[in-house]
Design a protein around this motif. Structure first.
Motif: not given
Length: 284
Positions: A62-64, A123-124, A182-189
């Motif tokens: 959803e983000g860039s 995610k690893r 960072h925010e998008e990656d953290a939200r997605r796990g």
């Protein structure tokens, strides 16, 4: 084909992956320009975009994302088009050699393992970082050499060092491509290396990798080319160092400066400098 599919294939993003291709071509003793042109098209207009599209289909950002500030919603068409482009690249690659086609198959499968939810190397943090660096660097370098018909030279010290240096460059630059997500990656796990390091330490990590790679590139060019070539390489990358330092100071004042625009600007400056130098080396 839907506009969203074309956007997510991210053809312009292949510019950022072009340096490894050019470096490999420049390190070979002779250049068959027809073969080189075919490899260029297969990698940058089929294999890489297919990987981008497959990644986007499962990420559903959803983000860039790299090369796209506001990504449109993905559709099932993107999934099928990504597979078709992979198959086209592999089939046409057989014209060059079955070994080259097999390497493209491996690259495509690894890129899918990077994104697919059942494996999702992305995610690893360490495995994902190693996978991206090795396959977009060393493996791609060797794939170009194989496509050009130089299988017999693959294990020569020069090509092995050049392939390793390609990966070392990516080891440093790859976390920087994640610094604004960072925010998008953290939200997605997706726990990326950059997310673990944090914003400032991502810069520090990249600076260390960049310094090591520059020292080794200097040694490489003085050993296999000339002192002049080594010096020209360092000079050609001076704009990257200047922009990186300027951006780092901005981020120290406000981490909001670790954003999409500045990240893409660094990618553009570094890729342009590397592409210009390696193109000159190829034609030299």
């Amino acid at each position: 084909m839907k506009k969203s599919t074309i956007v997510h294939l991210r053809f312009p993003f292949s510019f950022f992956l072009l340096p490894v291709f050019l470096f490999a071509a420049a390190c070979l003793p002779e250049t068959d320009w027809l073969k080189l042109a075919l490899i260029f098209v297969l990698l940058h207009f089929f294999l890489y975009p297919a990987s981008n599209g497959y990644n986007s289909y499962y990420d559903k950002d959803e983000g860039s994302i790299g090369g796209v500030k506001v990504p449109p919603k993905v559709t099932k068409e993107l999934y099928y088009v990504s597979w078709v482009m992979d198959v086209i690249a592999i089939v046409i690659g057989l014209v060059l050699s079955w070994q080259f086609a097999a390497m493209m198959l491996v690259y495509g499968l690894v890129s899918k393992a990077y994104s697919h939810p059942s494996i999702r190397l992305k995610k690893r943090p360490i495995i994902g970082w190693l996978t991206a660096g090795v396959f977009q660097g060393y493996f791609t370098f060797m794939m170009v050499c194989v496509g050009m018909g130089y299988q017999s030279l693959l294990f020569s010290p020069m090509l092995q060092w050049a392939g390793l240096l390609s990966t070392l460059l990516l080891f440093g630059s790859y976390p920087m491509t994640q610094v604004y997500q960072h925010e998008e990656d953290a939200r997605r796990g997706d726990i990326t290396l950059s997310l673990i390091l944090g914003v400032l330490d991502t810069f520090h990590f990249t600076a260390v990798c960049f310094s090591i790679s520059m020292a080794l590139f200097y040694w490489f060019f003085t050993t296999y080319f000339s002192f002049t070539m080594a010096l020209l390489f360092l000079v050609s990358l001076s704009p990257v160092l200047i922009y990186f330092g300027y951006w780092y100071l901005q981020v120290r004042r406000s981490q909001e400066q670790a954003n999409f625009e500045n990240t893409m600007r660094l990618n553009l400056v570094s890729s342009a400098c590397l592409n210009a130098f390696f193109t000159w080396l190829l034609l030299y």
